[in-house]
Design a protein around this motif. Structure first.
Motif, PDB file in Angstrom:
ATOM      1  N   ARG A   1      42.173  32.141  60.579  1.00 39.25           N
ATOM      2  CA  ARG A   1      40.882  31.607  61.014  1.00 39.25           C
ATOM      3  C   ARG A   1      40.762  30.151  60.591  1.00 39.25           C
ATOM      4  O   ARG A   1      41.248  29.752  59.529  1.00 39.25           O
ATOM      5  N   LEU A   2      40.109  29.363  61.434  1.00 38.85           N
ATOM      6  CA  LEU A   2      39.885  27.965  61.107  1.00 38.85           C
ATOM      7  C   LEU A   2      38.893  27.849  59.957  1.00 38.85           C
ATOM      8  O   LEU A   2      37.872  28.540  59.923  1.00 38.85           O
TER       9      LEU A   2
ATOM     10  N   PHE B   1      44.939  31.954  56.064  1.00 39.38           N
ATOM     11  CA  PHE B   1      45.680  33.134  56.518  1.00 39.38           C
ATOM     12  C   PHE B   1      46.476  33.752  55.375  1.00 39.38           C
ATOM     13  O   PHE B   1      46.695  33.134  54.326  1.00 39.38           O
ATOM     14  N   GLN B   2      46.933  34.963  55.622  1.00 33.43           N
ATOM     15  CA  GLN B   2      47.922  35.639  54.798  1.00 33.43           C
ATOM     16  C   GLN B   2      49.023  36.114  55.723  1.00 33.43           C
ATOM     17  O   GLN B   2      48.772  36.428  56.891  1.00 33.43           O
ATOM     18  N   ALA B   3      50.261  36.148  55.213  1.00 28.59           N
ATOM     19  CA  ALA B   3      51.384  36.495  56.070  1.00 28.59           C
ATOM     20  C   ALA B   3      52.510  37.113  55.251  1.00 28.59           C
ATOM     21  O   ALA B   3      52.568  36.956  54.024  1.00 28.59           O
ATOM     22  N   ARG B   4      53.389  37.807  55.938  1.00 30.78           N
ATOM     23  CA  ARG B   4      54.661  38.265  55.388  1.00 30.78           C
ATOM     24  C   ARG B   4      55.766  37.552  56.167  1.00 30.78           C
ATOM     25  O   ARG B   4      55.627  37.285  57.369  1.00 30.78           O
ATOM     26  N   ALA B   5      56.856  37.253  55.471  1.00 24.86           N
ATOM     27  CA  ALA B   5      57.924  36.473  56.102  1.00 24.86           C
ATOM     28  C   ALA B   5      59.276  36.913  55.564  1.00 24.86           C
ATOM     29  O   ALA B   5      59.372  37.540  54.501  1.00 24.86           O
ATOM     30  N   VAL B   6      60.311  36.561  56.299  1.00 22.69           N
ATOM     31  CA  VAL B   6      61.684  36.787  55.866  1.00 22.69           C
ATOM     32  C   VAL B   6      62.430  35.467  55.953  1.00 22.69           C
ATOM     33  O   VAL B   6      62.246  34.698  56.905  1.00 22.69           O
TER      34      VAL B   6
ATOM     35  N   LEU C   1      52.970  35.249  51.803  1.00 27.29           N
ATOM     36  CA  LEU C   1      52.440  33.889  51.869  1.00 27.29           C
ATOM     37  C   LEU C   1      50.921  33.930  52.008  1.00 27.29           C
ATOM     38  O   LEU C   1      50.369  34.835  52.639  1.00 27.29           O
ATOM     39  N   SER C   2      50.269  32.936  51.435  1.00 27.09           N
ATOM     40  CA  SER C   2      48.834  32.798  51.661  1.00 27.09           C
ATOM     41  C   SER C   2      48.470  31.322  51.670  1.00 27.09           C
ATOM     42  O   SER C   2      49.089  30.506  50.993  1.00 27.09           O
ATOM     43  N   HIS C   3      47.473  31.001  52.472  1.00 29.04           N
ATOM     44  CA  HIS C   3      46.946  29.637  52.536  1.00 29.04           C
ATOM     45  C   HIS C   3      45.429  29.736  52.556  1.00 29.04           C
ATOM     46  O   HIS C   3      44.843  30.370  53.438  1.00 29.04           O
ATOM     47  N   ASP C   4      44.793  29.133  51.560  1.00 28.19           N
ATOM     48  CA  ASP C   4      43.347  29.173  51.433  1.00 28.19           C
ATOM     49  C   ASP C   4      42.832  27.754  51.204  1.00 28.19           C
ATOM     50  O   ASP C   4      43.601  26.853  50.839  1.00 28.19           O
ATOM     51  N   ILE C   5      41.558  27.540  51.417  1.00 28.72           N
ATOM     52  CA  ILE C   5      40.932  26.234  51.204  1.00 28.72           C
ATOM     53  C   ILE C   5      39.641  26.466  50.435  1.00 28.72           C
ATOM     54  O   ILE C   5      38.806  27.292  50.827  1.00 28.72           O
ATOM     55  N   GLN C   6      39.472  25.756  49.342  1.00 26.33           N
ATOM     56  CA  GLN C   6      38.279  25.869  48.516  1.00 26.33           C
ATOM     57  C   GLN C   6      37.693  24.477  48.301  1.00 26.33           C
ATOM     58  O   GLN C   6      38.365  23.604  47.752  1.00 26.33           O
TER      59      GLN C   6
END
Length: 325
Positions: free
Chosen positions: A204-205, A65-70, A82-87
């Motif tokens: 997404r999963l 996912f990608q996100a914006r946060a405070v 923020l971003s979370h990826d899997i390679q």
């Protein structure tokens, strides 16, 4: 000027202890253990607070996912991307501050273990182990349903069973179990930090498996904490860092939610040293202590988001021995 230098050095130590900075082996092999993220799609909806919490831990590892946060804390308001990826089964997390000083945190790693391996017994993956461990030190209860960033969420209240750690509130996305909002609550019941997603882009999963960290043997050190709050476990994290030299001993301890970092280093003549006492770094606190061991001046720093008296007690009870178990 000395106080300013102390502040910056403590900030660097704080960065070392952040989970986003805790690097692990990034190359997967066939011998590695894996967790198939597609399992989450088949799991039944959680019914209890403990089940929701464990599901959220797995979701943090398995959703891309990608996100914006405070982030709202004692030190002000900051916005982040923020971003979370899997390679190839290895996770990559990036957090970028969008205002104030330009700061980027990045981590590449695997699903961690609950503790070091001593060659005996089970060392479960951290989501499974933490969920079981927390129940001994916190009371987890479900709150009502709410709406955050246009998504339906369920609130999870996490109350410590003693006064040695802070409480938490989590708002979990009903669809993915990803945390949409988190609050940190001190021993007086005050909210000292709020972290909230303002936008979550199409999570997404991951279509594959995420690698579990290898079982790690505990390091041999000439010191160990003589006292820790009940439930705090030494974390199997490689704490070597470009932020400090190899002469700095660094270990991390956690009960699954609350974390403290312990730094020990020799002080050479003429080398800059931190000012002893209690220091605040945003919502984190640091206790600095100087002590002499066999004519060698040593500097000890204990840092974490815990009550000050807890950090002081850890700092005052370091044990020196020939071999730390």
């Amino acid at each position: 000027m000395a106080a300013r230098r102390t502040g910056w050095r403590l900030v660097l130590l704080a960065l070392v202890g952040l989970p986003l900075m805790a690097a692990a082996g990034a190359v997967a092999t066939e011998e590695d253990e894996h967790f198939d993220c597609q399992q989450l799609a088949d799991w039944p909806a959680p019914k209890t607070a403990q089940a929701w919490f464990e599901r959220s831990l797995w979701a943090n590892h398995c959703y891309v996912f990608q996100a914006r946060a405070v982030r709202i804390g004692i030190d002000g308001v900051r916005t982040l991307a923020l971003s979370h990826d899997i390679q190839d089964g290895v996770e990559r997390e990036v957090a970028r501050f969008l205002d104030g000083p330009a700061v980027v945190f990045e981590r590449r790693g695997r699903i961690g273990r609950l503790s070091w391996s001593d060659g005996e017994g089970e060392v479960p993956a951290s989501p499974e182990g933490i969920a079981r461990h927390l129940d001994q030190h916190y009371r987890l209860t479900l709150g009502g349903e709410e709406r955050i960033a246009s998504r339906r969420v369920v609130r999870l209240d996490i109350e410590p069973l003693d006064n040695l750690r802070f409480g938490h509130r989590l708002w979990l996305d009903q669809q993915t179990a990803l945390p949409m909002k988190q609050e940190l609550i001190d021993e007086q019941g005050r909210v000292v930090e709020t972290f909230q997603l303002t936008e979550l882009e199409q999570p997404r999963l991951y279509e594959g498996s995420v690698v579990l960290d290898a079982r790690r043997e505990p390091p041999v050190l000439p010191w160990q904490p003589g006292w820790l709050p009940e439930g705090f476990i030494a974390q199997p994290v490689d704490t070597r860092s470009r932020w400090h030299s190899d002469r700095v001993g660094h270990r991390i301890y956690s009960d699954g939610l609350s974390t403290l970092s312990l730094f020990v280093e020799p002080l050479e003549e003429g080398r800059e040293r931190l000012i002893p006492g209690l220091h605040r770094l945003g919502i984190s606190l640091a206790v600095v202590r100087h002590l002499t061991l066999e004519d060698q001046l040593m500097q000890l720093v204990v840092m974490g988001e815990l009550p000050p008296r807890v950090l002081v007690q850890v700092a005052e009870n370091l044990i020196w021995e020939d071999v730390a178990q």
